[in-house]
Design an enzyme around this catalytic site. Sequence first.
Site, PDB file in Angstrom:
ATOM      1  N   LYS A 170       0.836  -1.217   0.000  1.00 19.30           N
ATOM      2  CA  LYS A 170       0.000   0.000   0.000  1.00 19.30           C
ATOM      3  C   LYS A 170       0.866   1.261   0.000  1.00 19.30           C
ATOM      4  CE  LYS A 170      -3.511   2.819   0.471  1.00 19.30           C
ATOM      5  NZ  LYS A 170      -4.531   3.095  -0.539  1.00 19.30           N
ATOM      6  N   LYS A 238      -0.822  11.757   5.593  1.00 10.12           N
ATOM      7  CA  LYS A 238      -0.518  10.621   6.481  1.00 10.12           C
ATOM      8  C   LYS A 238       0.221   9.519   5.702  1.00 10.12           C
ATOM      9  CE  LYS A 238      -4.096   7.761   7.022  1.00 10.12           C
ATOM     10  NZ  LYS A 238      -3.856   6.507   6.315  1.00 10.12           N
TER      11      LYS A 238
HETATM   12  P1  NAP Z   1     -13.041   8.579   6.961  1.00  7.85           P
HETATM   13  O1  NAP Z   1     -14.164   8.870   6.049  1.00  7.85           O
HETATM   14  O2  NAP Z   1     -12.477   9.669   7.793  1.00  7.85           O
HETATM   15  O3  NAP Z   1     -13.481   7.346   7.870  1.00  7.85           O
HETATM   16  C1  NAP Z   1     -12.721   6.872   8.940  1.00  7.85           C
HETATM   17  C2  NAP Z   1     -13.695   6.404   9.988  1.00  7.85           C
HETATM   18  O4  NAP Z   1     -12.964   5.818  11.070  1.00  7.85           O
HETATM   19  C3  NAP Z   1     -14.518   7.558  10.551  1.00  7.85           C
HETATM   20  O5  NAP Z   1     -15.872   7.197  10.505  1.00  7.85           O
HETATM   21  C4  NAP Z   1     -14.003   7.705  11.967  1.00  7.85           C
HETATM   22  O6  NAP Z   1     -14.995   8.019  12.900  1.00  7.85           O
HETATM   23  C5  NAP Z   1     -13.487   6.307  12.274  1.00  7.85           C
HETATM   24  N1  NAP Z   1     -12.402   6.376  13.254  1.00  7.85           N
HETATM   25  C6  NAP Z   1     -11.208   6.995  13.130  1.00  7.85           C
HETATM   26  N2  NAP Z   1     -10.481   6.836  14.241  1.00  7.85           N
HETATM   27  C7  NAP Z   1     -11.234   6.100  15.092  1.00  7.85           C
HETATM   28  C8  NAP Z   1     -11.045   5.617  16.412  1.00  7.85           C
HETATM   29  N3  NAP Z   1      -9.915   5.855  17.079  1.00  7.85           N
HETATM   30  N4  NAP Z   1     -12.045   4.910  16.988  1.00  7.85           N
HETATM   31  C9  NAP Z   1     -13.192   4.673  16.313  1.00  7.85           C
HETATM   32  N5  NAP Z   1     -13.441   5.102  15.074  1.00  7.85           N
HETATM   33  C10 NAP Z   1     -12.461   5.814  14.467  1.00  7.85           C
HETATM   34  O7  NAP Z   1     -11.790   7.961   6.143  1.00  7.85           O
HETATM   35  P2  NAP Z   1     -11.791   6.973   4.907  1.00  7.85           P
HETATM   36  O8  NAP Z   1     -11.565   7.756   3.660  1.00  7.85           O
HETATM   37  O9  NAP Z   1     -12.941   6.013   4.998  1.00  7.85           O
HETATM   38  O10 NAP Z   1     -10.403   6.185   5.165  1.00  7.85           O
HETATM   39  C11 NAP Z   1     -10.309   5.111   6.087  1.00  7.85           C
HETATM   40  C12 NAP Z   1      -8.952   4.421   5.881  1.00  7.85           C
HETATM   41  O11 NAP Z   1      -8.871   3.930   4.536  1.00  7.85           O
HETATM   42  C13 NAP Z   1      -7.739   5.326   6.069  1.00  7.85           C
HETATM   43  O12 NAP Z   1      -6.686   4.626   6.659  1.00  7.85           O
HETATM   44  C14 NAP Z   1      -7.386   5.729   4.629  1.00  7.85           C
HETATM   45  O13 NAP Z   1      -6.028   6.080   4.496  1.00  7.85           O
HETATM   46  C15 NAP Z   1      -7.738   4.454   3.876  1.00  7.85           C
HETATM   47  N6  NAP Z   1      -8.098   4.611   2.465  1.00  7.85           N
HETATM   48  C16 NAP Z   1      -8.939   5.582   2.051  1.00  7.85           C
HETATM   49  C17 NAP Z   1      -9.269   5.688   0.687  1.00  7.85           C
HETATM   50  C18 NAP Z   1     -10.206   6.759   0.162  1.00  7.85           C
HETATM   51  O14 NAP Z   1     -10.235   6.962  -1.066  1.00  7.85           O
HETATM   52  N7  NAP Z   1     -10.980   7.442   0.982  1.00  7.85           N
HETATM   53  C19 NAP Z   1      -8.733   4.786  -0.217  1.00  7.85           C
HETATM   54  C20 NAP Z   1      -7.901   3.775   0.236  1.00  7.85           C
HETATM   55  C21 NAP Z   1      -7.587   3.696   1.578  1.00  7.85           C
HETATM   56  P3  NAP Z   1     -15.621   9.514  12.991  1.00  7.85           P
HETATM   57  O15 NAP Z   1     -16.580   9.579  11.842  1.00  7.85           O
HETATM   58  O16 NAP Z   1     -16.243   9.538  14.320  1.00  7.85           O
HETATM   59  O17 NAP Z   1     -14.452  10.459  12.819  1.00  7.85           O
END
Ligand code: NAP
Length: 294
Positions: A170, A238
Amino acid sequence: MKIGFIGLGIMGRPMALNLLQGGHQVTVWARREESMQPLLAAGASGAASPAAVAEAVEVVVSMVADAPDVEQVMLGELGVATAAREGLVAVDMSTIRPAAARDLAARLLAKGIDFLDAPVSGGEVGAIAGTLSIMVGGTAAAFATARPAFACMGKNIVHVGDSGAGQVAKAANQIVTGVGVLTVAEALNFAARSGVDPARVREALLGGFAYSKILENHGQRMLDRNFKPGFKSWMHQKDMNIVMQSAHELGLCLPVSAATAQMYNAMVGSGLGEEDSIAILKLLERLSGAESES
Ligand code: NAP
């Protein structure tokens, strides 16, 4: 299969919905009640904590933000490990440092939990379509157990190697995509500032060696000035930090990644952190003296 899902954000929500659509019994937990609602409405069960999720399932998936978040849901108070039992497989699909994934795997194994790092590529579009690329590190036995879950969320599912290998893949992916988004933004800004229609330039480039999925998809969103995330800029910062930290640990020279990481630092510093990573175009425009932007 009984599958648990923790973290229901941009990626986690559609991934969990695809598990339900694949016929699995899904139990979810999110720290904000409202994040759970779309899943409960679609037939998932809700749990009061990560531990309560783990009690109800054979495979528990986390899709949160960074390593401290994975540690909290897996090993924290009322975390998955407090409900540990033989045979439970924990799968983290967030993007975190390979060294952090190896450390989590060892600490969870000491509690009888087999841990896989299984980060993804393909973005929100791939999460919704169930066509993610899934890069897995960990044991063959845990991979075999989790495979039916992966099959609902992704198309290209690769067991890359031992613990941490998925996160290494990744990080390599983020080098290519981080640099790629920056170069596409540079090319389109160059065309526009040269007085040529960037949409026509993109169209011309799509048929040659400059073709990439990033030019096609992200390039179009740049032209549309659609900066809604998608993939938040602070998340890409990040990920470039993960790349640079790993390079530091290994004594590796990654000059292009280093320059790109600085650009993502500048995005967060200029207040663009919550916008999609394609807003790097706005940063380039500002650095190039653009007077206004939208
Ligand atoms: P996001 O929309 O910010 O979702 C992350 C979720 O995790 C949020 O709902 C957040 O809760 C929850 N969370 C974070 N820290 C937490 C904790 N300590 N305890 C409980 N819940 C927690 O982000 P995302 O885009 O889905 O990305 C999630 C992961 O996938 C990341 O590692 C990112 O790098 C990876 N990723 C993302 C993409 C993309 O295109 N978006 C693609 C590939 C990989 P709250 O809503 O309460 O903040």
